[in-house]
Design an enzyme around this catalytic site. Structure first.
Site, mmCIF file in Angstrom:
data_model
loop_
_atom_site.group_PDB
_atom_site.id
_atom_site.type_symbol
_atom_site.label_atom_id
_atom_site.label_comp_id
_atom_site.label_asym_id
_atom_site.label_seq_id
_atom_site.Cartn_x
_atom_site.Cartn_y
_atom_site.Cartn_z
ATOM 1 N N ARG A 175 -10.947 -0.755 14.973
ATOM 2 C CA ARG A 175 -10.767 0.145 13.828
ATOM 3 C C ARG A 175 -11.727 -0.324 12.740
ATOM 4 O O ARG A 175 -12.748 0.276 12.498
ATOM 5 C CB ARG A 175 -9.311 0.107 13.355
ATOM 6 C CG ARG A 175 -9.038 1.019 12.177
ATOM 7 C CD ARG A 175 -7.570 1.068 11.783
ATOM 8 N NE ARG A 175 -7.052 -0.184 11.250
ATOM 9 C CZ ARG A 175 -5.842 -0.331 10.727
ATOM 10 N NH1 ARG A 175 -5.022 0.699 10.652
ATOM 11 N NH2 ARG A 175 -5.427 -1.494 10.259
ATOM 12 N N LYS A 192 0.847 -1.202 0.000
ATOM 13 C CA LYS A 192 0.000 0.000 0.000
ATOM 14 C C LYS A 192 0.881 1.250 0.000
ATOM 15 O O LYS A 192 2.077 1.163 0.307
ATOM 16 C CB LYS A 192 -0.935 -0.024 1.205
ATOM 17 C CG LYS A 192 -0.220 0.006 2.549
ATOM 18 C CD LYS A 192 -1.182 -0.265 3.704
ATOM 19 C CE LYS A 192 -0.454 -0.255 5.031
ATOM 20 N NZ LYS A 192 -1.323 -0.691 6.141
ATOM 21 N N TYR A 240 14.305 31.333 4.815
ATOM 22 C CA TYR A 240 13.044 31.976 5.194
ATOM 23 C C TYR A 240 13.036 32.385 6.661
ATOM 24 O O TYR A 240 13.520 31.648 7.527
ATOM 25 C CB TYR A 240 11.876 30.997 4.981
ATOM 26 C CG TYR A 240 11.408 30.902 3.555
ATOM 27 C CD1 TYR A 240 10.979 32.029 2.858
ATOM 28 C CD2 TYR A 240 11.361 29.658 2.923
ATOM 29 C CE1 TYR A 240 10.525 31.921 1.547
ATOM 30 C CE2 TYR A 240 10.899 29.538 1.611
ATOM 31 C CZ TYR A 240 10.493 30.682 0.935
ATOM 32 O OH TYR A 240 10.042 30.577 -0.342
ATOM 33 N N CYS A 280 12.722 24.320 2.700
ATOM 34 C CA CYS A 280 11.778 24.913 1.745
ATOM 35 C C CYS A 280 11.024 23.800 1.023
ATOM 36 O O CYS A 280 11.283 22.621 1.214
ATOM 37 C CB CYS A 280 12.519 25.768 0.717
ATOM 38 S SG CYS A 280 13.662 26.952 1.431
ATOM 39 N N ARG A 329 1.018 -10.732 6.810
ATOM 40 C CA ARG A 329 1.003 -9.495 6.012
ATOM 41 C C ARG A 329 2.166 -8.575 6.383
ATOM 42 O O ARG A 329 2.035 -7.697 7.224
ATOM 43 C CB ARG A 329 -0.325 -8.746 6.233
ATOM 44 C CG ARG A 329 -1.578 -9.566 5.932
ATOM 45 C CD ARG A 329 -2.835 -8.717 6.150
ATOM 46 N NE ARG A 329 -2.894 -8.104 7.462
ATOM 47 C CZ ARG A 329 -3.442 -8.663 8.532
ATOM 48 N NH1 ARG A 329 -4.006 -9.846 8.450
ATOM 49 N NH2 ARG A 329 -3.443 -8.013 9.679
ATOM 50 N N HIS A 386 -6.363 -7.774 12.785
ATOM 51 C CA HIS A 386 -5.165 -6.932 12.873
ATOM 52 C C HIS A 386 -4.843 -6.696 14.334
ATOM 53 O O HIS A 386 -5.736 -6.439 15.142
ATOM 54 C CB HIS A 386 -5.432 -5.603 12.145
ATOM 55 C CG HIS A 386 -4.202 -4.815 11.846
ATOM 56 N ND1 HIS A 386 -3.127 -5.332 11.163
ATOM 57 C CD2 HIS A 386 -3.867 -3.520 12.125
ATOM 58 C CE1 HIS A 386 -2.184 -4.404 11.034
ATOM 59 N NE2 HIS A 386 -2.608 -3.299 11.618
ATOM 60 N N ASP A 426 11.131 22.873 -2.130
ATOM 61 C CA ASP A 426 11.900 22.086 -3.102
ATOM 62 C C ASP A 426 13.396 22.072 -2.831
ATOM 63 O O ASP A 426 14.149 21.445 -3.563
ATOM 64 C CB ASP A 426 11.683 22.667 -4.513
ATOM 65 C CG ASP A 426 10.259 23.084 -4.726
ATOM 66 O OD1 ASP A 426 9.388 22.203 -4.624
ATOM 67 O OD2 ASP A 426 10.004 24.282 -4.934
HETATM 68 C C1 LIG Z 1 -0.558 -1.698 6.784
HETATM 69 C C2 LIG Z 1 -1.094 -2.997 7.224
HETATM 70 C C3 LIG Z 1 -0.238 -4.090 7.422
HETATM 71 C C4 LIG Z 1 1.268 -3.991 7.342
HETATM 72 O O1 LIG Z 1 1.728 -3.420 8.544
HETATM 73 P P1 LIG Z 1 3.306 -3.325 8.860
HETATM 74 O O2 LIG Z 1 3.330 -2.929 10.286
HETATM 75 O O3 LIG Z 1 3.858 -2.281 7.967
HETATM 76 O O4 LIG Z 1 3.890 -4.659 8.613
HETATM 77 C C5 LIG Z 1 -0.812 -5.312 7.716
HETATM 78 N N1 LIG Z 1 -2.152 -5.423 7.848
HETATM 79 C C6 LIG Z 1 -3.004 -4.406 7.691
HETATM 80 C C7 LIG Z 1 -4.460 -4.620 7.858
HETATM 81 C C8 LIG Z 1 -2.507 -3.145 7.400
HETATM 82 O O5 LIG Z 1 -3.346 -2.116 7.257
#
Ligand SMILES: *Cc1c(COP(=O)(O)O)cnc(C)c1O
Length: 409
Positions: A169, A75, A301, A349, A256, A197, A351
């Site tokens: 969540r 992602k 700046y 800044c 994951r 999660h 850029d």
């Molecule tokens: C982003 C995400 C992950 C990966 O998390 P990391 O801590 O970067 O390994 C896994 N599961 C879900 C649902 C996530 O949103």
């Protein structure tokens, strides 16, 4: 049929030759336009090490039971590394499943040639369900009402059910068996997996470990209840990166992995297992100009920095629009030039940022400055940059700007 005078024939022959030449130029140019510009031509860029990605994937895979496979979380453009390049490299290394946050991220992977399973972790509007089908993307389902809405779209879809086991969540309540059974009841939806999660897998304190084990227990309870009722729960997955590093042995089919796959942790912290992870990303930019300023002159700046003595400054072609946190300057930020540390001075800044190169002899326009990564004997760790800006590596990396070319080395 009218006879064409010779002059016209010659003209059209010439026109043909010119357009053929033009086509030749286009054919010649197209590949160079498509390829990321090589490092020597860019003002600032991200270098991604294919070897490090492969190495990290293998290290993490080795921590898991053989029946549990890595699902690479790509992602947010693979945490800034470039999602298509990362996914394709990992696919070559044997990774077969990917997770993204949004529908468009999933479509981009498919258009980029990624063939493995792709799971959309976030919300997709039911009105867009046909795109999930067309691009063979599995969608996360978070409750009965959403399942009903997806079903109403009338296209066959693969889904994974997300269970809320305590993070609160996203996800269907793990204990609401009737609602979960309802999701299995739609003939357009094929349940390919069930997952949850963990909210505190990075914390090794007894209290946090108790909570995490509670989440895991609730997940397993819910899955067993569904299985006992005859439902096929498909692939099970719980762990993110810290779940893998701190709870590696769970009875899952997928894990994951996000941040650890990129070779960094969220911050400088302890984990139960400490595989050899190699940072995959380096962030570099060039010097545009070197100038001398007299003692007592203000820089940048708001005149927020004053040169107490005569100084040599270099303007580096990267700024907060590229994802360098503007507040890093308040925390003794520095970069590497010719293997030596050069402090950032003045306000960053959009850029450009300024560095002090008084002590670096032949600093010159075009020189490469390293903001994250190695240069000579020196190194700047992503964890340290994130910590000094009061954030975590996930945020720092995922906000690196879209205008930086990603160069796979
Ligand atoms: C982003 C995400 C992950 C990966 O998390 P990391 O801590 O970067 O390994 C896994 N599961 C879900 C649902 C996530 O949103």
């Amino acid at each position: 049929m009218t006879e064409r005078p010779r002059g016209a024939a010659l003209d059209s022959l010439l026109a043909c030759a010119i357009s053929a030449a033009a086509a030749g130029v286009l054919i010649h140019l197209r590949p160079t336009l498509r390829k990321p510009r090589p490092a020597p031509d860019a003002r600032a860029w991200i270098e991604v090490s294919r070897a490090a990605l492969r190495h990290n994937a293998a290290e993490l895979q080795n921590l898991l039971p053989t029946s549990c496979r890595l699902m690479a979380v790509v992602k947010a453009d693979a945490y800034g590394h470039g999602a298509i390049g990362v996914a394709r490299e990992l696919e070559k290394a044997g990774v077969r499943a990917f997770a993204v946050a949004t529908l468009s991220e999933g479509i981009a992977l498919r258009r980029g040639g990624v063939r493995g399973e792709v799971l959309v972790l976030g919300y997709t509007l039911p009105s867009e369900a046909s795109f999930l089908h067309r691009y063979r993307l599995a969608q996360t389902v978070v409750d009965g009402a959403y399942a009903a809405a997806l079903h109403a779209a009338g296209v066959p879809l693969d889904v994974h059910i997300k269970l809320d086991t305590g993070m609160h969540r996203l996800g269907a309540d793990w204990g609401d068996t009737a609602a979960l059974e309802g999701i299995f009841g739609y003939n357009t939806l094929t349940v390919k997996g069930v997952f949850t999660h963990l909210s505190q897998a990075d914390d090794l304190s007894d209290e946090a470990a108790d909570f995490t084990l509670g989440q895991i227990g609730r997940f397993i309870d819910a899955v067993n209840t569904l299985k006992a009722k005859g439902y096929d729960t498909g692939a099970l997955h719980i762990q993110e990166s810290y779940g893998i590093l701190n709870y590696p042995g769970l009875p899952c089919d997928w894990a994951r992995a996000g941040i650890a796959l990129y070779g960094v942790l969220c911050k400088n912290d302890q984990t139960r297992l400490t595989p050899d992870l190699q940072p995959a990303l380096a962030l570099k930019a060039r010097i545009a100009e070197v100038k001398q300023v007299a003692g007592g002159e203000y820089v940048g700046y708001g005149r927020r920095f004053m040169a107490k003595t005569p100084m040599k400054l270099a303007a580096v072609t990267i700024g907060y629009a590229d994802g360098i946190p503007r507040n890093s300057v308040h925390r003794d930020a520095w970069v590497l030039l010719r293997g030596q540390r050069a402090p950032v001075v003045g306000l960053i800044c959009m850029d450009i940022l300024l560095i002090d190169v008084t002590h670096i002899d032949d600093a010159a326009p075009g020189d490469i400055v390293t903001l994250i990564g190695k240069d000579g004997g020196g190194a700047i760790r992503c964890e340290d940059v994130a910590e000094s800006c009061g954030t975590i590596t996930n945020e720092l990396l995922s906000r690196l700007g879209a205008r930086l070319p990603r160069i796979f080395v």
